[in-house]
Design an enzyme around this catalytic site. Structure first.
Site, mmCIF file in Angstrom:
data_model
loop_
_atom_site.group_PDB
_atom_site.id
_atom_site.type_symbol
_atom_site.label_atom_id
_atom_site.label_comp_id
_atom_site.label_asym_id
_atom_site.label_seq_id
_atom_site.Cartn_x
_atom_site.Cartn_y
_atom_site.Cartn_z
ATOM 1 N N TYR A 145 0.835 -1.211 0.000
ATOM 2 C CA TYR A 145 0.000 0.000 0.000
ATOM 3 C C TYR A 145 0.867 1.258 0.000
ATOM 4 C CZ TYR A 145 -3.730 3.185 1.654
ATOM 5 O OH TYR A 145 -4.638 4.217 1.788
ATOM 6 N N ARG A 186 -10.607 -1.316 10.211
ATOM 7 C CA ARG A 186 -10.048 -0.033 10.655
ATOM 8 C C ARG A 186 -10.535 0.264 12.057
ATOM 9 N NH1 ARG A 186 -10.277 3.661 5.250
ATOM 10 N NH2 ARG A 186 -11.960 2.275 4.625
ATOM 11 N N GLY A 207 -1.917 0.619 23.096
ATOM 12 C CA GLY A 207 -2.896 1.684 22.814
ATOM 13 C C GLY A 207 -2.297 3.072 22.952
ATOM 14 N N ARG A 211 -3.296 8.521 16.468
ATOM 15 C CA ARG A 211 -3.830 8.846 15.148
ATOM 16 C C ARG A 211 -4.634 10.132 15.303
ATOM 17 N NH1 ARG A 211 -0.846 5.175 14.329
ATOM 18 N NH2 ARG A 211 -1.131 3.358 12.965
ATOM 19 N N GLN A 276 2.940 7.081 15.652
ATOM 20 C CA GLN A 276 2.305 8.389 15.800
ATOM 21 C C GLN A 276 1.930 8.939 14.426
ATOM 22 O OE1 GLN A 276 5.303 10.817 17.653
ATOM 23 N NE2 GLN A 276 6.848 10.309 16.134
#
Ligand code: NAD
Ligand code: UDP
Length: 311
Positions: A145, A186, A207, A211, A276
């Site tokens: 991708y 997602r 976690g 984003r 990040q």
């Protein structure tokens, strides 16, 4: 002025919102899709519009149609889907770009490319401006991708320099909203579907990775402004919401808004998962007069409503 737009990937999450917006603005739309991750449900409400046309076609093959401008969105966007058939993912980005650029060259029309923040890879610079060249593992599981999209950008800029083609390249940061595929893996759709179903919320890693989430209507406004911007502005331009959250914060927010009894479970972090991500959007502000208007909580409420009524 009324135009005829080609939207590749028009039956997908972003593509369907773009088709809807272009029709609302009084244009004609030719939606081209092979229905790999998109589906008719996303566009069924547009089918009665005589100015909307759908063509089942895979953009890795040449396409001969007559239109006034192209939005090239076709490509699976979620890691689960783009890793399902990685060779086809690279083909879609690279051969698809060559075919769509060839079409734009024959017709001498502008072409828009849906690029991605993934061109920055796992970034060492935070937040990410357009000038940052990225840190991508070329042989990792995300490379089909990331490198496909990077090569597509190269092709766009070479067609621009070599053939004087008018190009519009946007780098999209994580976008969410109604019509995300419930099983596409997602994070926003996963957490909402899990919370509504009373299933455990699956956090990959601790976690602590971040984003920045943009609501779909804000992004589509950015697309339209970019296509209508002055011809000498090629991008690449970042489009995304600079409000940054950890994935744990997102999970907690989804649990709170759905009033779910789901518990958080921790699973291994996938390979090459960026730690990040946050866009610098100064260029979009300056050139397009654009910035996001929808706060995460408000966008999540709308997205939760959508999944509640569609699941
Ligand atoms: P999506 O998977 O919902 O939509 C992609 C669409 O392209 C689907 O309808 C799919 O069937 C179609 N498609 C895939 N391969 C094709 C091919 N070879 N020929 C024709 N159609 C094909 O994903 P999305 O979130 O709507 O993403 C749209 C575009 O935006 C993609 O190019 C993606 O890389 C880019 N993008 C999205 C995000 C995001 O957060 N949503 C972020 C960065 C970039
Ligand atoms: N993620 C998660 N749980 C999930 C799905 C994703 O913790 O059920 C994490 C994933 O590892 C990544 C982030 O959420 O760090 C965003 O993932 P997504 O697949 O939405 O997009 P990406 O930005 O990684 O392409």
């Amino acid at each position: 002025m009324k135009k005829r737009y080609l939207v590749t990937g028009g039956a997908g999450f972003l593509g369907s919102h773009l088709c809807e917006r272009l029709l609302k603005d009084g244009h004609e739309v030719l939606c081209v899709d092979n229905f790999f991750t998109g589906n008719k449900q996303n566009i069924v409400h547009l089918m009665d519009n005589p100015y909307f046309e759908v063509l089942r076609h895979d953009i890795t093959f040449p396409l001969f149609v007559e239109v006034d401008a192209i939005f090239n969105l076709a490509c699976p966007a979620s890691p689960v889907h783009y890793q399902f058939d990685p060779v086809q993912t690279t083909k879609t980005s690279v051969l698809g770009a060559i075919n769509m650029l060839g079409l734009a060259k024959r017709l001498r029309i502008p072409i828009f490319q849906a690029s991605t923040s993934e061109v920055y890879g796992d970034p060492e610079i935070h937040p990410q401006p357009e000038s940052y060249r990225g840190s991508v593992n070329p042989i990792g599981i995300r490379a089909c991708y990331d490198e496909g999209k990077r090569c597509a950008e190269t092709l766009f800029f070479d067609y621009h320099r070599q053939h004087k083609l008018s190009i519009k390249v946007v780098r999209i940061f994580n976008t969410y909203g109604p019509r995300m595929h419930p099983q596409d893996g997602r994070v926003v759709s996963n957490f909402i579907v899990q919370a509504l179903g009373g299933q455990p919320i699956t956090i990959y890693g601790q976690g602590s990775q971040t984003r920045s989430f943009c609501f779909v209507s804000d992004l589509i406004e950015g697309f339209v402004r970019m296509m209508n911007s002055s011809a000498d502005f090629t991008g690449p331009v970042n489009l995304g919401n600079p409000d940054e959250f950890t994935i744990l914060q997102l999970a907690q927010k989804v649990i709170e808004l759905t009033k779910s009894s789901s518990k958080i479970v921790y699973q291994p972090l996938p390979q090459d998962d960026p730690l990040q991500r946050k866009p610098v959007i100064d260029l979009a502000r300056e050139k397009l007069g654009w910035q996001p208007t929808i706060k995460l909580e408000d966008g999540l409420i709308k997205t939760i409503e959508y999944f509640r009524s569609s699941l």
